[in-house]
Design a protein around this motif. Structure first.
Motif, PDB file in Angstrom:
ATOM      1  N   SER A  14      11.296   3.561  12.912  1.00 24.04           N
ATOM      2  CA  SER A  14      11.488   2.736  13.807  1.00 24.04           C
ATOM      3  C   SER A  14      10.875   3.204  15.195  1.00 24.04           C
ATOM      4  CB  SER A  14      12.929   2.350  14.137  1.00 24.04           C
ATOM      5  OG  SER A  14      13.436   1.763  12.826  1.00 24.04           O
ATOM      6  N   PHE A  15      10.190   2.032  16.076  1.00 22.80           N
ATOM      7  CA  PHE A  15      10.129   2.614  17.127  1.00 22.80           C
ATOM      8  C   PHE A  15      10.905   1.689  18.063  1.00 22.80           C
ATOM      9  CE2 PHE A  15       5.728   3.114  15.361  1.00 22.80           C
ATOM     10  CZ  PHE A  15       5.519   4.406  15.678  1.00 22.80           C
ATOM     11  N   GLY A  16      11.899   2.394  18.439  1.00 25.85           N
ATOM     12  CA  GLY A  16      12.875   1.748  19.487  1.00 25.85           C
ATOM     13  C   GLY A  16      13.586   0.714  18.552  1.00 25.85           C
ATOM     14  N   CYS A  42       1.328  -4.665   9.863  1.00 17.30           N
ATOM     15  CA  CYS A  42       2.408  -4.495   8.790  1.00 17.30           C
ATOM     16  C   CYS A  42       3.035  -3.114   8.814  1.00 17.30           C
ATOM     17  CB  CYS A  42       1.977  -5.018   7.635  1.00 17.30           C
ATOM     18  SG  CYS A  42       0.662  -4.138   6.860  1.00 17.30           S
ATOM     19  N   GLY A  43       2.282  -2.114   9.413  1.00 13.91           N
ATOM     20  CA  GLY A  43       2.881  -0.803   9.325  1.00 13.91           C
ATOM     21  C   GLY A  43       1.967   0.197   8.580  1.00 13.91           C
ATOM     22  N   LYS A  44       0.929  -0.322   8.372  1.00 12.60           N
ATOM     23  CA  LYS A  44      -0.283   0.522   7.636  1.00 12.60           C
ATOM     24  C   LYS A  44      -0.470   1.923   8.267  1.00 12.60           C
ATOM     25  CE  LYS A  44      -3.230  -2.623   7.451  1.00 12.60           C
ATOM     26  NZ  LYS A  44      -2.707  -3.661   8.426  1.00 12.60           N
ATOM     27  N   THR A  45      -0.909   1.771   9.532  1.00 11.41           N
ATOM     28  CA  THR A  45      -1.194   2.853  10.553  1.00 11.41           C
ATOM     29  C   THR A  45      -0.227   3.769  10.471  1.00 11.41           C
ATOM     30  OG1 THR A  45      -3.008   1.760  11.372  1.00 11.41           O
ATOM     31  CG2 THR A  45      -2.315   3.539  12.413  1.00 11.41           C
TER      32      THR A  45
END
Ligand SMILES: Nc1ncnc2c1ncn2[C@@H]1O[C@H](COP(=O)(O)OP(=O)(O)OP(=O)(O)O)[C@@H](O)[C@H]1O
Ligand SMILES: [Mg+2]
Lengths: 361, 536
Positions: A14-16, A42-45
């Motif tokens: 999670s970011f924050g 979508c969170g690939k990177t």
């Protein structure tokens, strides 16, 4: 039996307050070319960077070979990344850029030189070595970035949309080169893209991601013909999605009722109970379109043409049938059916895929 | 040419801008060149006293620039790239001096570390003489460290994170990463920061006048020339000696160093995941930041204490005498406040208008406006003050002893900051916004009012505050132009310190600080967080 090279187990990040990776699990076979595919954001990177060690997972485990990687800092993992903006060091020449990692490892000069020549040979950039990154073209920068990664003989090669800054023609060329090189060197490679055509063309395996989850992981063919859900189906290629209801299972296959038209699906979806709501996935190129004359045919749906575009090798029709818009591709067309022509859409029983009917249209 | 016909207002505004810059920046500067005769030059340059002061200036500029830049870089690096504790606090402390009078550091250190200093004499029982080059070096290092640190934070934060990630990814970490990637990328920015600091150290008048003792520098000698000998020609020669190197450094920085930069400071902060810093490095950095911020905090503590004790150094009885004296009768405070409000507002209107027009319009004289608006950043306060004193104290422009001369000098001395902030903001806002409006049939003035005014508010207020604060805290610009009638606070403080009236001087300085920080607080409250102050 292929051996698992990279194992991602139940990783969350999670970011924050924003949950970016949501219980991601994945096994990547040795020497394979695996693609992370999904829409922007979508969170690939994030997943790729977590593998590279730039981010630490909040929970879950990452193994490379048999090594537990969570606690290994990024500079000690030999998982080398090619960045989307290439991230060439602007204060170093091309040669210094490429040899940077080996110099950090304090490899003897003659060995560095030997590897440099080999790598540069693969990629055909031997004449650029004295230039600065600002003085070469985008395609050349891309090769340099790749050379800088390959020279490390990485255990894992990570590519984050490496072709997105190139023009269409160059993309296709470099894409093919990249795939050949990867097969020759047998480096386990993970490739990030949101371009489904690129993913289909390159990959041994594709992991389709959506909202921080892997929704389908499989070969391009599996994804294309047997998508796990409507999202995957419509993300990869064009698809017609039709609501229906299972009526019965017979030896021939599964029978489905769509608005009182009975269709045969020649695959056994026995896990779907009779009366279950389903969604039929029908690819545009698997549908045959014929002029409606006389009786209704087997596995056919009546409708009328609303629009078409001529694309040379194909004609794409839009057909209104069962109160919805269908897309149908016809190859090697003999005649053009003008709008309002009454037609039958004939569905190939073996080419229909069924999904449990959920909320989606 | 068609502009004149189509948009008379725009044409008029451009005319006013150019005329004002000619009259209030170019003309007084040229006057300083024209005033002295050839013999004045020779007289000053052959005089061993001034030869020594030139060497002294050179020496202290090199020393203070090196130390301020070096420590400033460590400070900036520690608060942007490491995980030492209290980074936010350190960052906050380093901003305080930007809103305070520059001479305050010297004054406070005399009280703390001088012969009767609170720390040296009272606490440690030492006999130290702080007056001289070492005191000046010390004071200037602390005074200019914040600017250096602020610029270099900008540089460090503008390095694309992917470059450092790439470095780590290829096997570099800790010091290797710093040595091979971070520092080489920051180097041009560091050089730029050093040059900016050098210009400010060279022009610094307040610290040397208070603390340098027998160690004379060019800026203070220029003032002595007028104060002691009423020799304006001599002062002009000396202030030209300040201007020339300052101007050259400015050109060098602007047209050479900044071109070599690998990173463009966009003001957009890209945050890189901070990795664990090695234990001992972490504590060393923490200790350095802690000591430096302590040195800054002490400056303020001493000043506030000084305002409330009877006789600093010999009689520590608390008293409210000085505070009462100030509040009961203090024409210089009223002057300071009024002059700075006018100068700040004038400067903001002028610089933002100029920035807007330069960044949005093509016209004859555009380059002149651009250059002349930034030029004041390279003009030492002493030089500009003297220019005004030569140009506007005799007919045809006799403003001797008036408020106008002080307000104008302060206003034009400060346009560079607001102008650069404005240009930065306008460049980020796509002109296509106003092009779209123009396409829909709106005239320039209308576009300005309806589309751009809302965007201008931020930079306008930051220009106002920065100009106001610089105006109310400067000493160098005003020393040549104030008289009995238009005296300002900083000038009184200087005289009080040199006569040893520390209590009253400290109380006055504190009042200035309260005004500056009060205004800052109000603006932040009113405008919210997104006012960018001090874009350097
Ligand atoms: N360092 C970060 N801090 C906070 N949020 C982040 C950070 N990095 C990514 N995010 C957020 O996490 C989500 C996923 O980001 P990610 O970069 O992984 O997406 P992506 O799939 O690579 O998208 P794209 O195709 O646009 O590159 C986004 O909503 C993004 O805003
Ligand atoms: Mg991405």
């Amino acid at each position: 039996m292929e051996t698992i090279h990279l194992r991602i187990q139940d990783v969350c990040k999670s970011f924050g307050n924003l949950r970016v990776l949501n219980h991601v699990s994945l096994d990547v076979p040795q020497g394979s070319f695996t693609t992370f595919l999904g829409p922007s954001g979508c969170g690939k990177t994030t997943l790729l960077r977590t593998i590279a060690g730039f981010y630490t997972p909040d929970s879950g485990e990452i193994y490379l070979g048999n090594r537990f990687m969570n606690t290994v800092p990024s500079h000690l993992r030999n998982a080398i990344m090619v960045f989307q903006d290439y991230a060439l060091f602007p204060h170093m020449t091309i040669e210094e850029n490429i040899t940077y990692g080996l110099r950090i490892r304090k490899m003897p000069k003659d060995q560095i030189q030997a590897r440099l020549e080999r790598t540069v040979g693969y990629l055909g950039i031997g004449n650029l070595l004295d230039r600065m990154p600002g003085q070469i073209s985008g395609g050349q920068q891309q090769r340099v970035a790749l050379a800088r990664a390959l020279i490390m003989e990485p255990e894992l090669l990570l590519l984050d949309e490496p072709l997105s800054n190139l023009d269409a023609k160059l993309r296709i060329n470099i894409r093919a080169e990249l795939r050949q090189l990867q097969q020759r060197l047998k480096i386990t490679t993970i490739y990030v893209t949101h371009d489904q055509a690129e993913a289909l063309a390159l990959s041994d395996r594709i992991a389709v991601m959506n909202e921080g989850k892997i929704v389908h992981y499989g070969t391009p063919q599996e994804l294309y013909y047997h998508p796990a859900d409507p999202f995957v189906a419509s993300f990869i290629g064009k698809v017609n999605l039709i609501r229906g209801r299972v009526t019965q299972h017979t030896l021939e296959g599964t029978w489905v009722d769509v608005q009182n038209i009975t269709l045969l699906v020649k695959n056994h979806f026995t896990y779907l109970q009779p009366q279950a709501e389903v969604i039929l996935c029908v690819r545009p190129e698997t549908v045959r379109i014929v002029r409606a004359s006389g009786d209704r045919e087997e596995n056919a749906i009546p409708g009328y043409v609303t629009n078409f575009i001529f694309e040379g090798a194909t004609i794409r029709y839009w057909v209104n049938a069962l109160d919805q818009e269908w897309v149908v591709d016809v190859f090697d067309p003999a005649e053009v059916l003008p709008p309002d022509t009454k037609v039958f859409l004939r569905l190939k029983p073996e080419r229909i895929h069924l999904l449990p009917g959920g909320s989606q249209k | 040419m068609s502009t004149r016909v189509r948009e008379p207002v725009l044409f008029l505004v451009i005319g006013v801008l150019i005329a004002s810059l000619m009259v209030f920046v170019v003309y007084p500067s040229i006057q300083v060149f024209l005033y002295p005769s050839g013999t004045d030059f020779i007289k000053i340059l052959m005089n061993p006293r001034y030869q020594r002061s030139i060497l002294n200036s050179l020496y202290i500029v090199v020393l203070s620039t090196l130390s301020a830049t070096f420590l400033g870089f460590i400070y900036a690096y520690a608060i942007t790239r490491t995980d030492i504790p209290f980074r936010k606090f350190f960052k906050g402390i380093s901003l305080l001096p930007l809103f305070s009078p520059p001479f305050m550091v010297a004054f406070s250190y005399i009280m703390l570390f001088g012969k009767n200093g609170l720390i040296t004499s009272k606490l440690l029982g030492l006999q130290v003489n702080i007056f001289g080059w070492h005191g000046l070096w010390f004071a200037q290092t602390v005074a200019f460290l914040p600017v250096a640190s602020l610029v270099m934070e900008g540089v460090l934060q503008s390095i694309p994170p992917s470059l450092e990630y790439a470095g780590r990814n290829l096997g570099a970490s800790g010091f290797t990463l710093f040595r091979t990637i971070t520092f080489p990328l920051a180097r041009p920015g560091v050089a730029g920061a050093a040059l900016l600091v050098a210009i400010q150290v060279l022009a610094d008048f307040g610290n040397p006048i208070m603390i340098s003792g027998d160690f004379s520098v060019v800026a203070t000698e220029a003032w002595m020339r007028v104060e002691g000998w009423a020799d304006i020609a001599g002062a002009a020669v000396l202030s030209l000696l300040l201007l020339v190197p300052s101007f050259l450094i400015f050109l060098f920085q602007r047209y050479w160093v900044s071109r070599r930069s690998y990173v463009t400071i966009t003001g957009k902060i890209t945050q890189i995941d901070i990795q664990k810093t090695g234990t001992w490095i972490r504590w060393v950095l923490f200790l350095i930041c802690f000591s430096l911020s302590l040195l800054i905090i002490l400056v303020y503590l001493a000043l506030f204490m000084g305002a409330f004790v009877e006789g600093w150094g010999f009689n520590w009885t608390p008293t409210l005498r000085y505070v009462q004296e100030i509040l009961s009768r203090s024409p210089e405070l009223t002057n300071s406040l009024l002059f700075s409000i006018f100068a700040g507002a004038g400067s903001a209107v002028f610089s933002i208008t100029a920035a807007y027009i330069v960044s949005r319009k093509r016209f004859f004289g555009r380059r002149f406006i651009d250059f002349t608006c930034i030029l004041p950043a390279a003009l030492p306060g002493i030089f500009l003050g003297l220019g005004y004193s030569i140009s506007y104290t005799k007919p045809p422009f006799d403003l001797y002893g008036t408020a106008a001369i002080v307000v104008l000098a302060l206003m034009f001395w400060n346009i560079a900051m607001g102008y650069q902030t404005g240009i930065g903001v306008f460049q980020q806002i796509s002109p296509s916004l106003s092009e779209a409006a123009s396409n829909l049939g709106a005239g320039s003035l209308r576009i300005f009012r309806e589309i751009e005014i809302p965007l201008i508010k931020g930079p306008f207020f930051s220009a106002f505050i920065v100009s106001f604060i610089r105006a109310i805290t400067t000493l160098s610009v005003v020393v040549f132009i104030v008289t009995q009638k238009n005296v300002v606070t900083t000038f009184s403080i200087m005289n009080l310190v040199s006569d040893g009236f520390y209590g009253k001087a400290a109380a006055l300085t504190c009042t200035l600080l309260i005004i500056a920080f009060g205004l800052l607080g109000i603006t932040k409250l009113v405008l919210g967080k997104n006012v960018v102050l001090f874009k350097v």
